[in-house]
Design an enzyme around this catalytic site. Sequence first.
Site, PDB file in Angstrom:
ATOM      1  CB  CYS A  89      -9.296   1.813   0.663  1.00 58.27           C
ATOM      2  SG  CYS A  89      -7.660   2.568   0.568  1.00 58.27           S
ATOM      3  CG  HIS A 197      -8.369  -1.895  -2.392  1.00 55.26           C
ATOM      4  ND1 HIS A 197      -9.341  -0.977  -2.702  1.00 55.26           N
ATOM      5  CD2 HIS A 197      -7.341  -1.184  -1.883  1.00 55.26           C
ATOM      6  CE1 HIS A 197      -8.913   0.251  -2.415  1.00 55.26           C
ATOM      7  NE2 HIS A 197      -7.702   0.145  -1.908  1.00 55.26           N
ATOM      8  CD  GLU A 199     -12.085  -2.860  -4.100  1.00 56.06           C
ATOM      9  OE1 GLU A 199     -12.078  -3.550  -3.065  1.00 56.06           O
ATOM     10  OE2 GLU A 199     -11.563  -1.726  -4.174  1.00 56.06           O
TER      11      GLU A 199
END
Lengths: 225, 78
Positions: A89, A197, A199
């Site tokens: 990002c 994302h 994560e």
Amino acid sequence: MSLRSAVITFPGSNCDRDMAVALEAVSGTPAIRVWHGDATLPERLDFIALPGGFSYGDYLRCGAIASRSPVMRAVIEAAGRGVPVLGVCNGFQVLTESGLLPGALMRNAGITFVCRNARLVVENDSALFTSAYAKGQHLSIPVAHHDGNYFADDATLDRLEGDGRIAFRYAETINGSVRDIAGILNEKGNVLGMMPHPERAIDPAHGGTDGRALFESALNTLASA
Amino acid sequence: MKIRVHVSLKNGVLDPQGRAIHHALEGLGFSGVNDVRAGRLFELDVDDSVSDDALDDMCRKLLANMVIENYRIEKVAA
């Protein structure tokens, strides 16, 4: 193996903790937190992560100021030595602004902030970050960005395609990115930038675990090196 | 020395913000607007000793992203 990873925090980063939690969850080793003003990185790093967020309030251009911060000189040097660098990002924006990855990330074509799960297609399953995926595999990974509209000139795009450097594409149009590009690799394959994302998709409680294999890929590749 | 740096998107680079502004102008009833491109203006106050090359360098290294933007440096009479 124990993974010596670092997560860089810029003023305005807000996914740095998520990234550190993901790295520890997958590798079993806590990530080292590094402040943007540090001129040097911890020694013998196996992995560097540039997290999402709004570094410097997105002033000037997203990632522009962060990419000129002292720690980025050390990150660029480490990337040159082959240390894996993941930018997610805002981290992807920092990577393009720093010149580690080609192209630029512009305002979403629809103008609005996009925050939802995105369907991705794995385009490259042989890179350090993607070897635990299968080419053509569909993933569901959250996106949350205002400036994820990837742009590069045709010559650059053709080179990226020809060299297998497009890691992920969107399965549907999300933000107007040219050729639906969601994530790209550098020439050597040790730098990955992506808007989605991973994560945020490593634990069933997140609503999905499709991001986990990205970290496992890196861990497996590093362990076998 | 007062310097103005005008940064604009390169031709061929899609400008979602310009397009939204264009739509808004039309929404206000303004007709005859064919296109809108949004840019950025920087006003710098620099020592007279700062060279043109240095100004150029500032634009290339930070003020403009040369992948998508062009810049024009204008020296403003004090």
